[in-house]
Design a protein around this motif. Sequence first.
Motif, PDB file in Angstrom:
ATOM      1  N   ILE A   1       0.837  -1.205   0.000  1.00 35.73           N
ATOM      2  CA  ILE A   1       0.000   0.000   0.000  1.00 35.73           C
ATOM      3  C   ILE A   1       0.871   1.254   0.000  1.00 35.73           C
ATOM      4  CG2 ILE A   1      -1.801   1.243   1.243  1.00 35.73           C
ATOM      5  CD1 ILE A   1      -2.617  -1.468  -0.040  1.00 35.73           C
ATOM      6  N   ALA A   2       1.956   1.218   0.766  1.00 34.37           N
ATOM      7  CA  ALA A   2       2.851   2.385   0.833  1.00 34.37           C
ATOM      8  C   ALA A   2       3.547   2.639  -0.493  1.00 34.37           C
ATOM      9  CB  ALA A   2       3.886   2.169   1.937  1.00 34.37           C
ATOM     10  N   ASN A   3       3.743   1.591  -1.293  1.00 34.53           N
ATOM     11  CA  ASN A   3       4.498   1.697  -2.550  1.00 34.53           C
ATOM     12  C   ASN A   3       3.580   1.797  -3.762  1.00 34.53           C
ATOM     13  OD1 ASN A   3       7.033   1.731  -3.958  1.00 34.53           O
ATOM     14  ND2 ASN A   3       6.674  -0.403  -4.572  1.00 34.53           N
ATOM     15  N   GLY A   4       2.417   2.385  -3.599  1.00 31.62           N
ATOM     16  CA  GLY A   4       1.536   2.604  -4.747  1.00 31.62           C
ATOM     17  C   GLY A   4       0.903   1.341  -5.276  1.00 31.62           C
ATOM     18  N   GLY A   5       0.683   0.349  -4.427  1.00 31.11           N
ATOM     19  CA  GLY A   5       0.021  -0.874  -4.856  1.00 31.11           C
ATOM     20  C   GLY A   5       0.948  -1.921  -5.423  1.00 31.11           C
ATOM     21  N   VAL A   6       2.267  -1.681  -5.403  1.00 32.87           N
ATOM     22  CA  VAL A   6       3.255  -2.631  -5.941  1.00 32.87           C
ATOM     23  C   VAL A   6       3.969  -3.322  -4.787  1.00 32.87           C
ATOM     24  CG1 VAL A   6       5.313  -2.933  -7.366  1.00 32.87           C
ATOM     25  CG2 VAL A   6       3.576  -1.242  -8.007  1.00 32.87           C
ATOM     26  N   ARG A   7       3.806  -4.637  -4.726  1.00 32.61           N
ATOM     27  CA  ARG A   7       4.501  -5.412  -3.677  1.00 32.61           C
ATOM     28  C   ARG A   7       5.884  -5.806  -4.184  1.00 32.61           C
ATOM     29  NH1 ARG A   7       5.213 -10.883  -2.262  1.00 32.61           N
ATOM     30  NH2 ARG A   7       3.889 -11.570  -4.006  1.00 32.61           N
ATOM     31  N   ILE A   8       6.884  -5.503  -3.384  1.00 29.23           N
ATOM     32  CA  ILE A   8       8.254  -5.924  -3.692  1.00 29.23           C
ATOM     33  C   ILE A   8       8.668  -6.915  -2.612  1.00 29.23           C
ATOM     34  CG2 ILE A   8      10.641  -5.202  -3.991  1.00 29.23           C
ATOM     35  CD1 ILE A   8       9.663  -2.504  -4.909  1.00 29.23           C
ATOM     36  N   PRO A   9       8.862  -8.182  -2.967  1.00 30.33           N
ATOM     37  CA  PRO A   9       9.269  -9.167  -1.957  1.00 30.33           C
ATOM     38  C   PRO A   9      10.487  -8.680  -1.185  1.00 30.33           C
ATOM     39  CG  PRO A   9       8.732 -10.262  -4.017  1.00 30.33           C
ATOM     40  CD  PRO A   9       8.718  -8.786  -4.300  1.00 30.33           C
ATOM     41  N   PRO A  10      10.507  -8.874   0.117  1.00 28.93           N
ATOM     42  CA  PRO A  10      11.607  -8.348   0.934  1.00 28.93           C
ATOM     43  C   PRO A  10      12.930  -9.021   0.607  1.00 28.93           C
ATOM     44  CG  PRO A  10      10.258  -9.845   2.216  1.00 28.93           C
ATOM     45  CD  PRO A  10       9.544  -9.647   0.924  1.00 28.93           C
ATOM     46  N   ARG A  11      13.998  -8.297   0.811  1.00 27.54           N
ATOM     47  CA  ARG A  11      15.333  -8.870   0.634  1.00 27.54           C
ATOM     48  C   ARG A  11      16.243  -8.344   1.722  1.00 27.54           C
ATOM     49  NH1 ARG A  11      19.164  -6.151  -3.379  1.00 27.54           N
ATOM     50  NH2 ARG A  11      18.520  -3.974  -3.497  1.00 27.54           N
ATOM     51  N   ILE A  12      17.254  -9.134   2.044  1.00 26.73           N
ATOM     52  CA  ILE A  12      18.156  -8.790   3.143  1.00 26.73           C
ATOM     53  C   ILE A  12      19.617  -8.770   2.716  1.00 26.73           C
ATOM     54  CG2 ILE A  12      18.496 -11.160   3.968  1.00 26.73           C
ATOM     55  CD1 ILE A  12      18.248 -10.024   6.827  1.00 26.73           C
ATOM     56  N   VAL A  13      19.961  -9.425   1.601  1.00 28.46           N
ATOM     57  CA  VAL A  13      21.335  -9.431   1.103  1.00 28.46           C
ATOM     58  C   VAL A  13      21.455  -8.390   0.004  1.00 28.46           C
ATOM     59  CG1 VAL A  13      23.134 -10.775  -0.049  1.00 28.46           C
ATOM     60  CG2 VAL A  13      21.673 -11.855   1.682  1.00 28.46           C
ATOM     61  N   ALA A  14      22.348  -7.423   0.217  1.00 29.77           N
ATOM     62  CA  ALA A  14      22.550  -6.368  -0.778  1.00 29.77           C
ATOM     63  C   ALA A  14      23.520  -6.833  -1.862  1.00 29.77           C
ATOM     64  CB  ALA A  14      23.076  -5.106  -0.104  1.00 29.77           C
ATOM     65  N   ASP A  15      24.697  -7.311  -1.466  1.00 27.09           N
ATOM     66  CA  ASP A  15      25.676  -7.789  -2.429  1.00 27.09           C
ATOM     67  C   ASP A  15      26.691  -8.697  -1.754  1.00 27.09           C
ATOM     68  OD1 ASP A  15      26.894  -5.622  -1.053  1.00 27.09           O
ATOM     69  OD2 ASP A  15      26.493  -4.300  -2.747  1.00 27.09           O
ATOM     70  N   VAL A  16      27.487  -9.368  -2.584  1.00 23.67           N
ATOM     71  CA  VAL A  16      28.493 -10.321  -2.135  1.00 23.67           C
ATOM     72  C   VAL A  16      29.823  -9.946  -2.770  1.00 23.67           C
ATOM     73  CG1 VAL A  16      29.177 -12.758  -2.089  1.00 23.67           C
ATOM     74  CG2 VAL A  16      26.756 -12.140  -1.932  1.00 23.67           C
ATOM     75  N   SER A  17      30.901  -9.993  -1.990  1.00 23.75           N
ATOM     76  CA  SER A  17      32.221  -9.625  -2.530  1.00 23.75           C
ATOM     77  C   SER A  17      32.623 -10.603  -3.629  1.00 23.75           C
ATOM     78  CB  SER A  17      33.272  -9.618  -1.412  1.00 23.75           C
ATOM     79  OG  SER A  17      33.454 -10.916  -0.879  1.00 23.75           O
ATOM     80  N   ASP A  18      33.372 -10.098  -4.613  1.00 18.77           N
ATOM     81  CA  ASP A  18      33.795 -10.953  -5.727  1.00 18.77           C
ATOM     82  C   ASP A  18      35.176 -11.546  -5.528  1.00 18.77           C
ATOM     83  OD1 ASP A  18      35.443  -8.775  -6.068  1.00 18.77           O
ATOM     84  OD2 ASP A  18      34.560  -8.115  -7.956  1.00 18.77           O
ATOM     85  N   GLY A  19      35.822 -11.280  -4.382  1.00 15.24           N
ATOM     86  CA  GLY A  19      37.145 -11.814  -4.109  1.00 15.24           C
ATOM     87  C   GLY A  19      38.273 -10.986  -4.672  1.00 15.24           C
ATOM     88  N   ASN A  20      37.946  -9.939  -5.422  1.00  8.82           N
ATOM     89  CA  ASN A  20      38.970  -9.083  -6.028  1.00  8.82           C
ATOM     90  C   ASN A  20      38.819  -7.628  -5.601  1.00  8.82           C
ATOM     91  OD1 ASN A  20      40.158 -11.208  -7.629  1.00  8.82           O
ATOM     92  ND2 ASN A  20      38.339 -11.085  -8.942  1.00  8.82           N
TER      93      ASN A  20
END
Length: 674
Positions: free
Chosen positions: A501-520
Amino acid sequence: MTQTRGTRPGTARPSAGAKGTSSRAKPGAARVRRDGTSAQRRPASGGGTGRPRAKAAPPPRRPAGKPVQLGGGNPRRRMRTMTIAVLFVFSIFGAQLLRLQGFDAAAVSKDAQSSRTTTVALPAMRGSIVDRDGTILASSVERRTVTVDQTAVPEYTKTVGKERVKVGVEGAAKDLSPLLGIPVDKLTPMLDGKERYRILAKNITPLNWRKIAALGVNGIYSEPTSDRTYPTSTAAASLVGFLQADGTAGGGLEVLMDKSLKGKAGKTIFEASQDGKPIPNARQDTINSVPGKDVRLTIDSDLQWYAQNAVAQKVRETKALSGSVVALNAKTGELLAVASYPTFDPNQPGQSSDNWTNKAWSDVYEPGSTAKVMTAAAALEEKVVTPSTVVEVPNRIYRADNKEFKDSHDHATLNLTFTGVLAQSSNIGTVLVGEKMQPQTLYDYYRKFGLGQTSGMDFPGESPGLLAKPQDWNGSQRYTVMYGQGLSVNALQAAGVFQTIANGGVRIPPRIVADVSDGNGGWTAAPEPKPVQVVSQDTAAKLRDMLEGVVGKEGTAPEAKIPGYRVAGKTGTADRYDAKVGGYSGKTASFIGFAPADDPQIVVAVTLQRPIKGYFGGSVAGPVFKDVMTYALQEQKVPPTGTKAPVAQITPKTPPAKNDPAVIRDRPTGTTKR
């Protein structure tokens, strides 16, 4: 005596004049062989005396039990047999030597090398877990496991004065005790014995190991390991997770991201002597370990800490069974905090085994009145009502074979707008509106809001909740689902309804991981979830305005209002189903809302299970929402919009006409069930 001609060797012929003797031996008389044994004389053939020859006597029998001697009388034959036997043995030795040094030389060499080859594992350093700003939530540090070869310790010598003195096991125990943290009387038997390998101590720091190695105690070795530390301790325990004693992931993000975090172990292969020490200039190969990758979360560690303390305080204050707080970004679905109480210390997970799972994912409950938002959204989207539609709300209605439905408190018949129905959380008003839609229509909206399914994160312990198909709803369930009974959600799903409802009727499934290091030195962004259009932007905007009335003076949660900000939300007070008692026991109190209401940035959901000292969502969960939301707005630097909230029209400006077809009323008694 002179041998006379005609006599056999070993016999003597008697003299011619001897009385009583014959000049010729009698037939059959015994004769003496060269070896000293006697033999019967063979009778002469032919005439001579003309008398018949006497019959030869049988040879004497060998005494019983006496072994027969074979070849004893032929030294040449014995020598020849011994020579053949010796040559046969040497030929076997020669063939074996040819096989070992010729045909099987490579294999034998490999086996010999394998018998003196030692392999030491090189564990990989586990990756770190950090929050959105890089604050460490979990990290690994280098440690050592100290071991002993007991057979070598007695040879320990040390310098005493100007001489080297053998001090053995007792001296080793005294020197090692303060560095290992083990009393001498307990350490001595650990050093004394015949074991070639025994662990003395774990989690020894590199500095301490250097001091231990400097002592030069025979038979003392170390193995590289690591220790996992959690600087935020209990604040994010069930969210981040922990490692078990054997180093395997035990919960939370440690399990979810284990493949990225754990890395790849290496090993060192070297040739060692019998005492276990490397042979100089011998083979030594090392396969380096590959460190695990770091994981960066969407979590704000400061907000996580604040939310954890806020819900913990309220659980203790109300003597509730448990509680959770979910805070997320309204426009992206990024989780900012997921607090769960009771909690545990991930640095010592063995001290608590009941609170390892995060209750925002694992606990399912009937949401109660917060679910009315979904019914309202469906009714607005299906053009069944408008925010100003008048609903006549009696004290009781009867449905499903005369089952009674009522509100949380008795009242006279009320004329409320649909905004008022939501603001005052009327069960009856919600049913009167909701029954104008088909069960399948309601079910489809609930599914689009994310009910009856997991979030897609695969978080450990996550429950999909309970949402039966409409054909399986019983008579009363057809109506109770409209106001949040007869279906179950977890706190994350409930928060997702308000994010939609807060996002104009568009549900965005929650996420908790932003990114993962690539080792470099870089980062790889995690896949973004796929948005779902649930209702139109117009419907969402109308519903946001309606929800602002909940925190107004005539609403059910004025305690959730935040000075300077426009706030929209909904209370929930539901009967709590307890599987242990097989029925309802206690209440579930909740408040979910977002701010600023006219430009939503943050959603906060507060849930308390079985509070005893107060249980209404507005008075119990509302204050926690206010505290956490206020901190979140400041932490995320969200300024007030400066606009004024619309005046919520709770009741119609003029009483509706008795026969006004636009008014939603209870159906007449006796009509068919809709």
